[in-house]
Design a protein around this motif. Structure first.
Motif, PDB file in Angstrom:
ATOM      1  N   LEU A  87       0.646  -0.725   0.367  1.00  0.00           N
ATOM      2  CA  LEU A  87       0.066  -0.127  -0.135  1.00  0.00           C
ATOM      3  C   LEU A  87       0.649   1.472   0.099  1.00  0.00           C
ATOM      4  O   LEU A  87       1.872   1.292   0.847  1.00  0.00           O
ATOM      5  CB  LEU A  87      -1.389   0.110   1.053  1.00  0.00           C
ATOM      6  CG  LEU A  87      -1.878   0.833   1.440  1.00  0.00           C
ATOM      7  CD1 LEU A  87      -3.097   0.905   1.976  1.00  0.00           C
ATOM      8  CD2 LEU A  87      -1.857   2.530   2.425  1.00  0.00           C
ATOM      9  N   TYR A  88       0.672   2.430  -1.152  1.00  0.00           N
ATOM     10  CA  TYR A  88       1.435   3.425  -0.835  1.00  0.00           C
ATOM     11  C   TYR A  88       0.665   4.643  -0.187  1.00  0.00           C
ATOM     12  O   TYR A  88      -0.543   4.736  -0.729  1.00  0.00           O
ATOM     13  CB  TYR A  88       2.083   3.582  -2.546  1.00  0.00           C
ATOM     14  CG  TYR A  88       2.565   2.814  -2.799  1.00  0.00           C
ATOM     15  CD1 TYR A  88       4.298   2.175  -2.481  1.00  0.00           C
ATOM     16  CD2 TYR A  88       1.928   2.249  -3.798  1.00  0.00           C
ATOM     17  CE1 TYR A  88       4.631   1.435  -3.048  1.00  0.00           C
ATOM     18  CE2 TYR A  88       3.474   0.672  -4.559  1.00  0.00           C
ATOM     19  CZ  TYR A  88       4.069   0.515  -3.601  1.00  0.00           C
ATOM     20  OH  TYR A  88       5.189  -0.005  -4.214  1.00  0.00           O
ATOM     21  N   HIS A  89       0.757   5.214   1.037  1.00  0.00           N
ATOM     22  CA  HIS A  89      -0.385   6.089   1.493  1.00  0.00           C
ATOM     23  C   HIS A  89       0.256   7.326   0.258  1.00  0.00           C
ATOM     24  O   HIS A  89       1.299   7.726   0.025  1.00  0.00           O
ATOM     25  CB  HIS A  89       0.328   6.907   2.774  1.00  0.00           C
ATOM     26  CG  HIS A  89      -0.069   5.861   3.608  1.00  0.00           C
ATOM     27  ND1 HIS A  89      -0.956   5.847   4.239  1.00  0.00           N
ATOM     28  CD2 HIS A  89       1.004   4.165   4.079  1.00  0.00           C
ATOM     29  CE1 HIS A  89      -1.243   4.245   4.729  1.00  0.00           C
ATOM     30  NE2 HIS A  89       0.070   3.764   5.203  1.00  0.00           N
ATOM     31  N   ASN A  90      -0.763   8.181   0.636  1.00  0.00           N
ATOM     32  CA  ASN A  90      -0.353   9.590   0.021  1.00  0.00           C
ATOM     33  C   ASN A  90       0.130   9.526  -1.349  1.00  0.00           C
ATOM     34  O   ASN A  90       0.362   9.945  -1.753  1.00  0.00           O
ATOM     35  CB  ASN A  90       0.336  10.411   0.857  1.00  0.00           C
ATOM     36  CG  ASN A  90      -0.379  11.011   2.080  1.00  0.00           C
ATOM     37  OD1 ASN A  90      -2.054  11.175   2.404  1.00  0.00           O
ATOM     38  ND2 ASN A  90       0.028  11.058   3.280  1.00  0.00           N
ATOM     39  N   PHE A  91      -0.664   8.504  -2.336  1.00  0.00           N
ATOM     40  CA  PHE A  91      -0.656   8.572  -3.814  1.00  0.00           C
ATOM     41  C   PHE A  91      -0.766   9.165  -4.568  1.00  0.00           C
ATOM     42  O   PHE A  91       0.041   9.862  -5.464  1.00  0.00           O
ATOM     43  CB  PHE A  91      -1.134   6.679  -4.681  1.00  0.00           C
ATOM     44  CG  PHE A  91      -0.398   7.036  -6.114  1.00  0.00           C
ATOM     45  CD1 PHE A  91       0.419   6.357  -6.271  1.00  0.00           C
ATOM     46  CD2 PHE A  91      -1.327   7.134  -7.095  1.00  0.00           C
ATOM     47  CE1 PHE A  91       0.931   7.112  -7.254  1.00  0.00           C
ATOM     48  CE2 PHE A  91      -1.285   7.208  -8.088  1.00  0.00           C
ATOM     49  CZ  PHE A  91      -0.041   6.549  -8.191  1.00  0.00           C
TER      50      PHE A  91
END
Ligand code: AKG
Ligand code: FE2
Length: 517
Positions: free
Chosen positions: A323-327
């Motif tokens: 999961l990549y936050h603030n993509f």
């Protein structure tokens, strides 16, 4: 309409117009009634004043003339006035003008089924739901799953409609609790009839009695039918039912029926795990459970990410899910949603060589080419930097923007093709090797992404994106990627999918014959 919350939202403005039309109708009807009242007052005043002594009064030719005139034409004009009809017709033609924006029977049934789906997946108590609360019972105590800021109550007629949708599908598991609530609420209003209602206490009792009969509860079916006869004593069909139920009850072995069993869905062999994962609304394995999981700032050795690396969370190793936050930023997400809106159509699923709508995917989606907005290209570039993959069409599909509907969901499925005739191969760039999915909105409750065999679910993290490999390095589909979008319990869920294909990645993602990798 029910397959996208955006379409439901658009229906608000339709109802606003209907409210205006009804106001105009009421005003015209009030004017009409005022006029009738004026005529009534005029004539009754004449009679209480002038006509006290008819013999003397009638000597006046003017009085005689006006009496004759009134009886010949004035009364006729009042009694046969077309105004009520004209007012109703004006209202109906305004309503007809809005027809294109009105929900269909399929929408109503879809919305009712959505409530039953939420009831099932989140084990909601129907009695609470109709009182505007989202609760489940645990150890005999109701527990709030979600507390809305404003609670909306359902009427006896609302419940009747949900129950009837179930009843018509011979789904007595759902018709019973909804019709129970309907009967309960109709009884409370004393069976009072409302103009807008579809059903009545009698209708609800009738459907509930038969549902109980079908599930083997004959004595309850009998007492409900007796109650119904109390309101409608000459109903021949119910009289016959009562006789039949009485006979069955004194028989040596009254029918048992098949009880209240939840209807099984042929699509959902993994239902129990799926629902458990949805109920947790996010249940990722913890670092202490699997120390190989970690978070970091990730730049993928890409110069474009060096100054602003991505906040990465490795959620699972098999299958590999990150999961990549603030993509994406808020404004980017808003722009994507806005530009996608006109292109939203009911989502389809692969059905053999073709694509078809299905109850197990309730959403609308739109394909967005790079030419639609400069953001699309920027996102492609960002996805490419993070994954190291070639996402240019046809190696990557166009961005698919999805808006879920009422109780919208996507039951367990694979993103990759599992048959050589799948429409996924139309691009002639192989199978979908990876999925990159962006959460374009938050969701108040429900809507998690559940990985069934891998046994975890990801809550909707607004602005974040998740990535996973669908295929092993030998090109075989990874069954562990079976995943689902849980029903949206409360909120307006938007996601965007970027599906990346096998071809075009030859130098980015090496093949390997090892079936484990
Ligand atoms: O909405 C989700 O959480 C999952 C969506 C999904 O799996 C899909 O669109 O293929
Ligand atoms: Fe998917």
């Amino acid at each position: 309409m029910y397959t996208s919350l955006l379409s439901v939202k658009q229906a608000i403005s339709v109802e606003r117009k209907l409210i205006d039309y009804l106001r105009t109708y009421i005003d015209h009807e009030l004017e009409r009634l005022e006029d009738i009242k004026r005529f009534y007052a005029k004539v009754s005043d004449l009679h209480s004043e002038l006509y006290k002594g008819p013999e003397t009064v009638i000597a006046n030719p003017l009085v005689a003339f006006t009496l004759v005139k009134r009886l010949h034409s004035e009364w006729l004009n009042v009694v046969y006035s077309n105004e009520a009809l004209e007012n109703a017709q004006a209202l109906r033609s305004s309503y007809k003008e809005e027809e294109a924006g009105l929900p269909t029977l399929e929408d109503l049934q879809g919305a009712a089924k959505a409530l039953m789906r939420l009831q099932d997946v989140y084990t909601l108590q129907v009695a609470s739901l109709v009182r505007g609360r989202f609760q489940r019972v645990s150890n005999g105590n109701p527990i709030d799953i979600y507390t809305p800021a404003v609670s909306v109550l359902l009427s006896g007629d609302d419940c009747f409609l949900v129950g009837k949708v179930a009843y018509e599908q011979e789904d007595y598991y759902h018709s019973v609790p909804w019709l129970e609530e309907s009967v309960h609420l109709f009884r409370r209003t004393g069976g009072e009839w409302n103009l807008e209602n579809e059903g009545s206490l009698e209708d609800a009792l009738d459907h509930l009695a038969f549902s109980h009969f079908k599930t083997g509860n004959v004595s309850y079916a009998l007492s409900l039918s007796q109650e119904l006869l109390h309101h409608d004593p000459v109903n021949g069909r119910v009289l016959q039912n009562v006789k039949k139920y009485e006979k069955l009850l004194v028989a040596a072995s009254p029918p048992t029926g098949d009880g209240l069993r939840r209807p099984t869905s042929k699509y959902l062999r993994t239902r129990d795990t799926y629902e458990r994962l949805c109920q947790t609304q996010g249940s990722q394995p913890m670092h202490f459970e699997n120390p190989r999981l970690f978070c970091d700032y990730f730049s993928n050795d890409n110069p474009g990410l060096l100054l602003l690396p991505a906040k990465r969370e490795v959620l699972s190793l098999q299958p590999y899910v990150v999961l990549y936050h603030n993509f994406i930023t808020d404004t980017e997400a808003e722009d994507i949603k806005r530009v996608a809106q006109p292109g939203l159509r009911r989502s389809v699923v692969a059905a053999g060589e073709k694509q078809a709508t299905a109850d197990y995917r309730i959403s609308k989606s739109a394909w967005m080419k790079g030419s639609a907005h400069s953001i699309v290209g920027r996102l492609d570039q960002r996805i490419s930097m993070l994954t190291g993959l070639n996402v240019k069409h046809p190696y990557g599909e166009y961005l698919q923007v999805v808006n879920y509907g009422i109780g919208g969901h996507y039951e367990p499925h694979f993103d990759h093709a599992t048959s050589p005739t799948s429409p996924v191969f139309r691009l002639k760039t192989g199978n979908r090797v990876a999925t990159f999915m962006i959460y374009l909105s938050s969701v108040e409750a429900g809507g998690s992404t559940a990985f069934i065999y891998a046994n975890f679910s990801i809550p909707v993290v607004e602005k974040a994106a998740i990535f996973w490999w669908n295929l092993h390095r030998n090109g075989q589909g990874d069954v562990d990627t079976l995943h689902a979008g849980c029903p949206v319990l409360f909120g307006d869920k938007w996601v965007a999918n970027k599906w990346i294909h096998e071809y075009g990645q030859e130098f980015q993602h090496r093949c390997n014959l090892n079936p484990e990798e």
